[in-house]
Design a protein around this motif. Sequence first.
Motif, PDB file in Angstrom:
ATOM      1  N   ARG A 230     -27.513  -1.812  24.297  1.00  0.00           N
ATOM      2  CA  ARG A 230     -27.087  -1.721  25.693  1.00  0.00           C
ATOM      3  C   ARG A 230     -27.842  -2.685  26.595  1.00  0.00           C
ATOM      4  O   ARG A 230     -27.417  -2.971  27.706  1.00  0.00           O
ATOM      5  CB  ARG A 230     -27.299  -0.293  26.210  1.00  0.00           C
ATOM      6  CG  ARG A 230     -26.461   0.744  25.507  1.00  0.00           C
ATOM      7  CD  ARG A 230     -26.709   2.099  26.121  1.00  0.00           C
ATOM      8  NE  ARG A 230     -26.392   2.100  27.535  1.00  0.00           N
ATOM      9  CZ  ARG A 230     -26.832   3.010  28.392  1.00  0.00           C
ATOM     10  NH1 ARG A 230     -27.625   3.982  27.968  1.00  0.00           N
ATOM     11  NH2 ARG A 230     -26.495   2.971  29.659  1.00  0.00           N
ATOM     12  N   MET A 231     -28.981  -3.195  26.111  1.00  0.00           N
ATOM     13  CA  MET A 231     -29.802  -4.056  26.938  1.00  0.00           C
ATOM     14  C   MET A 231     -29.356  -5.511  26.803  1.00  0.00           C
ATOM     15  O   MET A 231     -28.983  -5.955  25.715  1.00  0.00           O
ATOM     16  CB  MET A 231     -31.277  -3.943  26.510  1.00  0.00           C
ATOM     17  CG  MET A 231     -31.875  -2.559  26.687  1.00  0.00           C
ATOM     18  SD  MET A 231     -31.928  -2.032  28.422  1.00  0.00           S
ATOM     19  CE  MET A 231     -30.609  -0.812  28.446  1.00  0.00           C
ATOM     20  N   PRO A 232     -29.400  -6.282  27.888  1.00  0.00           N
ATOM     21  CA  PRO A 232     -29.076  -7.707  27.798  1.00  0.00           C
ATOM     22  C   PRO A 232     -30.157  -8.452  27.016  1.00  0.00           C
ATOM     23  O   PRO A 232     -31.288  -7.987  26.891  1.00  0.00           O
ATOM     24  CB  PRO A 232     -29.035  -8.156  29.264  1.00  0.00           C
ATOM     25  CG  PRO A 232     -29.928  -7.186  29.974  1.00  0.00           C
ATOM     26  CD  PRO A 232     -29.751  -5.873  29.264  1.00  0.00           C
ATOM     27  N   GLY A 233     -29.797  -9.606  26.487  1.00  0.00           N
ATOM     28  CA  GLY A 233     -30.777 -10.441  25.786  1.00  0.00           C
ATOM     29  C   GLY A 233     -30.597 -10.470  24.285  1.00  0.00           C
ATOM     30  O   GLY A 233     -31.258 -11.249  23.591  1.00  0.00           O
ATOM     31  N   GLY A 234     -29.692  -9.660  23.736  1.00  0.00           N
ATOM     32  CA  GLY A 234     -29.447  -9.694  22.308  1.00  0.00           C
ATOM     33  C   GLY A 234     -28.765 -10.989  21.907  1.00  0.00           C
ATOM     34  O   GLY A 234     -27.946 -11.537  22.651  1.00  0.00           O
ATOM     35  N   GLN A 256     -20.632 -21.370  23.880  1.00  0.00           N
ATOM     36  CA  GLN A 256     -21.290 -20.076  23.785  1.00  0.00           C
ATOM     37  C   GLN A 256     -22.641 -20.159  23.069  1.00  0.00           C
ATOM     38  O   GLN A 256     -23.452 -19.252  23.172  1.00  0.00           O
ATOM     39  CB  GLN A 256     -20.401 -19.069  23.049  1.00  0.00           C
ATOM     40  CG  GLN A 256     -20.277 -19.317  21.546  1.00  0.00           C
ATOM     41  CD  GLN A 256     -19.498 -18.238  20.838  1.00  0.00           C
ATOM     42  OE1 GLN A 256     -18.461 -18.507  20.251  1.00  0.00           O
ATOM     43  NE2 GLN A 256     -19.988 -17.025  20.882  1.00  0.00           N
ATOM     44  N   ALA A 257     -22.877 -21.267  22.345  1.00  0.00           N
ATOM     45  CA  ALA A 257     -24.104 -21.400  21.573  1.00  0.00           C
ATOM     46  C   ALA A 257     -25.122 -22.255  22.324  1.00  0.00           C
ATOM     47  O   ALA A 257     -24.790 -23.278  22.918  1.00  0.00           O
ATOM     48  CB  ALA A 257     -23.804 -22.012  20.215  1.00  0.00           C
ATOM     49  N   PRO A 269     -25.157 -15.532  21.977  1.00  0.00           N
ATOM     50  CA  PRO A 269     -25.266 -14.188  22.561  1.00  0.00           C
ATOM     51  C   PRO A 269     -24.455 -13.177  21.746  1.00  0.00           C
ATOM     52  O   PRO A 269     -23.357 -13.462  21.275  1.00  0.00           O
ATOM     53  CB  PRO A 269     -24.668 -14.354  23.964  1.00  0.00           C
ATOM     54  CG  PRO A 269     -24.785 -15.811  24.253  1.00  0.00           C
ATOM     55  CD  PRO A 269     -24.610 -16.506  22.946  1.00  0.00           C
ATOM     56  N   GLY A 270     -25.014 -11.974  21.575  1.00  0.00           N
ATOM     57  CA  GLY A 270     -24.332 -10.918  20.837  1.00  0.00           C
ATOM     58  C   GLY A 270     -25.219  -9.714  20.687  1.00  0.00           C
ATOM     59  O   GLY A 270     -26.454  -9.821  20.755  1.00  0.00           O
ATOM     60  N   LEU A 277     -20.432  -9.613  14.941  1.00  0.00           N
ATOM     61  CA  LEU A 277     -20.836 -10.568  13.905  1.00  0.00           C
ATOM     62  C   LEU A 277     -19.645 -11.089  13.106  1.00  0.00           C
ATOM     63  O   LEU A 277     -19.610 -12.264  12.730  1.00  0.00           O
ATOM     64  CB  LEU A 277     -21.839  -9.915  12.950  1.00  0.00           C
ATOM     65  CG  LEU A 277     -23.276  -9.772  13.437  1.00  0.00           C
ATOM     66  CD1 LEU A 277     -24.105  -9.004  12.417  1.00  0.00           C
ATOM     67  CD2 LEU A 277     -23.896 -11.144  13.693  1.00  0.00           C
ATOM     68  N   LYS A 278     -18.687 -10.223  12.832  1.00  0.00           N
ATOM     69  CA  LYS A 278     -17.580 -10.618  11.956  1.00  0.00           C
ATOM     70  C   LYS A 278     -16.805 -11.813  12.487  1.00  0.00           C
ATOM     71  O   LYS A 278     -16.584 -12.793  11.750  1.00  0.00           O
ATOM     72  CB  LYS A 278     -16.641  -9.439  11.705  1.00  0.00           C
ATOM     73  CG  LYS A 278     -15.577  -9.715  10.648  1.00  0.00           C
ATOM     74  CD  LYS A 278     -14.731  -8.492  10.384  1.00  0.00           C
ATOM     75  CE  LYS A 278     -13.755  -8.749   9.249  1.00  0.00           C
ATOM     76  NZ  LYS A 278     -12.891  -9.918   9.509  1.00  0.00           N
ATOM     77  N   PRO A 279     -16.348 -11.819  13.764  1.00  0.00           N
ATOM     78  CA  PRO A 279     -15.627 -13.001  14.242  1.00  0.00           C
ATOM     79  C   PRO A 279     -16.482 -14.259  14.253  1.00  0.00           C
ATOM     80  O   PRO A 279     -15.978 -15.368  14.032  1.00  0.00           O
ATOM     81  CB  PRO A 279     -15.182 -12.602  15.654  1.00  0.00           C
ATOM     82  CG  PRO A 279     -15.982 -11.415  16.023  1.00  0.00           C
ATOM     83  CD  PRO A 279     -16.357 -10.730  14.759  1.00  0.00           C
TER      84      PRO A 279
END
Length: 328
Positions: A230-234, A256-257, A269-270, A277-279
Amino acid sequence: MPTTTPQPAITATGLRKSFGDKVVLDRVDLHVPPGSIFALLGPNGAGKTTTVKILTTLIRADAGTARIAGHDLATDPNGVRAAIGVTGQFSAVDNLLTGAENLLLMADLHHLGRTEARQRVAHLLERFDLVEAGRKPASTYSGGMRRRLDLAMTLVGSPRVIFLDEPTTGLDPRSRRDMWQIVRELVAEGVTIFLTTQYLEEADQLADRIAVLDHGRLVAEGTADELKRRMPGGHVRLKFTDQRALDSAVHVLGRQASRDSDALTLRVPGDGSLRSLKPLIDRLDQGRVEVAELTVHTPDLDDVFLALTGTPDTPATRTPKHEKAAIR
């Protein structure tokens, strides 16, 4: 034959408690499955110990209902007491008695017969590696030994639900990990653990589910991974063997990278979930991009704790109900 859903070890609905004008608990709901570890986190003064005191019949709630191991907290407090064990923040060990004598005292309080009591004490001393120390006064014990003896005393009555209120406070890292292993073994035997702790790593290592309490209200609940996501930064970190592979990945993934040419890495980001991860992997596979290493980076529980809890005087921004429900 139809299967029956196991009865929850702990349920609570709308628990409220005030001391004078200060609201300590404000409509707290809990649901703890049997044979699991449930961790309640929160800053000092959030209401953790008050919650434990209510659920263990030490004080009464002003409002709300609860059932512990099938017993109603209000109408059957004796049934609750017979089903639970409590290890508080401060050791209940009597320094003037030996370890064995402390355990025998607990056996007397549980009205065990002499033979059963001695067998139970011998078993617990062996289980907690206190056989030799059991003949010595508890005043000679180290902090880790005292906590092991304290928990052993809790187990004399064979409780189905154990409340551990900050059980490893003040212990060194080795003693803390020894206590973690004991907790895991108890759960493997079907015991339910309700844990409050100031050590976020402890909740991360042990808990099946975690609830965050702030100024008397539950602001989030979920598994450790759910709360972290739930936290940003992943982000996902992709490492490549050469510049050509890195360039190919940039072409496939686009803006995006975030690129680090010196380290031959991309940061995408994810939240680290399979759904995200799959897409990403599919796109790299379709572009025939060879990835040497993929690692998932998510915020830790420290980030969750700081984001969800406020200062001693000011609550953090409350989690909207629809967001809270989504991670249960």
